[in-house]
Design a protein around this motif. Sequence first.
Motif, PDB file in Angstrom:
ATOM      1  N   PRO A   8      54.409  32.797  43.283  1.00  0.00           N
ATOM      2  CA  PRO A   8      54.452  33.729  42.147  1.00  0.00           C
ATOM      3  C   PRO A   8      53.171  33.734  41.314  1.00  0.00           C
ATOM      4  O   PRO A   8      52.677  34.805  40.946  1.00  0.00           O
ATOM      5  N   VAL A   9      52.624  32.555  41.041  1.00  0.00           N
ATOM      6  CA  VAL A   9      51.391  32.490  40.244  1.00  0.00           C
ATOM      7  C   VAL A   9      50.234  33.108  41.019  1.00  0.00           C
ATOM      8  O   VAL A   9      49.417  33.836  40.451  1.00  0.00           O
ATOM      9  N   GLY A  10      50.168  32.862  42.310  1.00  0.00           N
ATOM     10  CA  GLY A  10      49.112  33.462  43.127  1.00  0.00           C
ATOM     11  C   GLY A  10      49.200  34.978  43.146  1.00  0.00           C
ATOM     12  O   GLY A  10      48.188  35.672  42.984  1.00  0.00           O
ATOM     13  N   ALA A  11      50.408  35.500  43.329  1.00  0.00           N
ATOM     14  CA  ALA A  11      50.590  36.955  43.350  1.00  0.00           C
ATOM     15  C   ALA A  11      50.275  37.572  41.986  1.00  0.00           C
ATOM     16  O   ALA A  11      49.629  38.626  41.906  1.00  0.00           O
ATOM     17  N   ALA A  12      50.719  36.917  40.908  1.00  0.00           N
ATOM     18  CA  ALA A  12      50.421  37.424  39.568  1.00  0.00           C
ATOM     19  C   ALA A  12      48.916  37.379  39.299  1.00  0.00           C
ATOM     20  O   ALA A  12      48.367  38.298  38.690  1.00  0.00           O
ATOM     21  N   THR A  13      48.254  36.330  39.772  1.00  0.00           N
ATOM     22  CA  THR A  13      46.805  36.213  39.609  1.00  0.00           C
ATOM     23  C   THR A  13      46.095  37.371  40.307  1.00  0.00           C
ATOM     24  O   THR A  13      45.178  37.982  39.740  1.00  0.00           O
ATOM     25  N   VAL A  14      46.509  37.675  41.518  1.00  0.00           N
ATOM     26  CA  VAL A  14      45.898  38.781  42.264  1.00  0.00           C
ATOM     27  C   VAL A  14      46.102  40.093  41.513  1.00  0.00           C
ATOM     28  O   VAL A  14      45.168  40.896  41.364  1.00  0.00           O
ATOM     29  N   TRP A  15      47.319  40.321  41.009  1.00  0.00           N
ATOM     30  CA  TRP A  15      47.594  41.548  40.270  1.00  0.00           C
ATOM     31  C   TRP A  15      46.720  41.633  39.008  1.00  0.00           C
ATOM     32  O   TRP A  15      46.118  42.664  38.721  1.00  0.00           O
ATOM     33  N   ILE A  16      46.652  40.549  38.241  1.00  0.00           N
ATOM     34  CA  ILE A  16      45.874  40.548  37.001  1.00  0.00           C
ATOM     35  C   ILE A  16      44.395  40.794  37.304  1.00  0.00           C
ATOM     36  O   ILE A  16      43.746  41.620  36.645  1.00  0.00           O
ATOM     37  N   ALA A  17      43.859  40.121  38.300  1.00  0.00           N
ATOM     38  CA  ALA A  17      42.445  40.300  38.668  1.00  0.00           C
ATOM     39  C   ALA A  17      42.170  41.731  39.122  1.00  0.00           C
ATOM     40  O   ALA A  17      41.160  42.333  38.740  1.00  0.00           O
ATOM     41  N   LEU A  18      43.073  42.290  39.932  1.00  0.00           N
ATOM     42  CA  LEU A  18      42.914  43.667  40.397  1.00  0.00           C
ATOM     43  C   LEU A  18      42.968  44.643  39.223  1.00  0.00           C
ATOM     44  O   LEU A  18      42.150  45.563  39.122  1.00  0.00           O
ATOM     45  N   SER A  19      43.909  44.424  38.323  1.00  0.00           N
ATOM     46  CA  SER A  19      44.032  45.278  37.145  1.00  0.00           C
ATOM     47  C   SER A  19      42.774  45.215  36.283  1.00  0.00           C
ATOM     48  O   SER A  19      42.271  46.246  35.823  1.00  0.00           O
ATOM     49  N   GLU A  20      42.267  44.010  36.071  1.00  0.00           N
ATOM     50  CA  GLU A  20      41.038  43.840  35.288  1.00  0.00           C
ATOM     51  C   GLU A  20      39.866  44.561  35.944  1.00  0.00           C
ATOM     52  O   GLU A  20      39.087  45.236  35.275  1.00  0.00           O
ATOM     53  N   PHE A  21      39.746  44.392  37.256  1.00  0.00           N
ATOM     54  CA  PHE A  21      38.658  45.040  37.985  1.00  0.00           C
ATOM     55  C   PHE A  21      38.750  46.557  37.859  1.00  0.00           C
ATOM     56  O   PHE A  21      37.758  47.226  37.534  1.00  0.00           O
ATOM     57  N   LEU A  22      39.930  47.106  38.114  1.00  0.00           N
ATOM     58  CA  LEU A  22      40.091  48.557  38.055  1.00  0.00           C
ATOM     59  C   LEU A  22      39.812  49.100  36.655  1.00  0.00           C
ATOM     60  O   LEU A  22      39.150  50.128  36.501  1.00  0.00           O
ATOM     61  N   ARG A  23      40.309  48.406  35.640  1.00  0.00           N
ATOM     62  CA  ARG A  23      40.124  48.880  34.268  1.00  0.00           C
ATOM     63  C   ARG A  23      38.656  48.800  33.856  1.00  0.00           C
ATOM     64  O   ARG A  23      38.097  49.764  33.338  1.00  0.00           O
ATOM     65  N   ASN A  24      38.020  47.646  34.082  1.00  0.00           N
ATOM     66  CA  ASN A  24      36.681  47.433  33.542  1.00  0.00           C
ATOM     67  C   ASN A  24      35.543  47.873  34.450  1.00  0.00           C
ATOM     68  O   ASN A  24      34.472  48.228  33.961  1.00  0.00           O
ATOM     69  N   GLU A  25      35.748  47.854  35.749  1.00  0.00           N
ATOM     70  CA  GLU A  25      34.673  48.221  36.681  1.00  0.00           C
ATOM     71  C   GLU A  25      34.804  49.652  37.214  1.00  0.00           C
ATOM     72  O   GLU A  25      33.836  50.195  37.724  1.00  0.00           O
ATOM     73  N   VAL A  26      35.992  50.245  37.089  1.00  0.00           N
ATOM     74  CA  VAL A  26      36.177  51.608  37.586  1.00  0.00           C
ATOM     75  C   VAL A  26      36.407  52.577  36.425  1.00  0.00           C
ATOM     76  O   VAL A  26      35.635  53.511  36.230  1.00  0.00           O
TER      77      VAL A  26
END
Length: 126
Positions: A8-26
């Motif tokens: 669960p922590v790994g999956a949540a980490t992936v989601w949070i990182a992806l969300s951060e990337f999409l918001r701030n880099e895209v």
Amino acid sequence: MLQRYFLPVGAATVWIALSEFLRNEVLLKTLWVEHYASLGLTFPDAPINGAVWGLWSLGLAIVLCALLTRFSPVQAGALAWGAGFGLMWIVIGNMGVLPFGILPYAVPLSLLEVGLAVWILRRLSR
């Protein structure tokens, strides 16, 4: 143990990182770059910065997981959001590097980010 915490922590980490990337880099990259340029700075987007955001994402996921053992999902999400985002924006705003124009986009997207991370953690830890 693996099923209850690491997955669960790994999956949540992936989601949070992806969300951060999409918001701030895209979505908001132009606003960040222009704001930093107006300060005479270069927006920090080297690979090491991405790695640090990955660690931040892991930290937020761990905090959420811990809070969910003691609080309701809404309470845990609100506490984690305040600690993870609210405090970060206060600090970078105080340093003068926060482009306040991103907040109308970043606030709802970060709330969605934390909400979905809570859902992932609860769903996968059953």
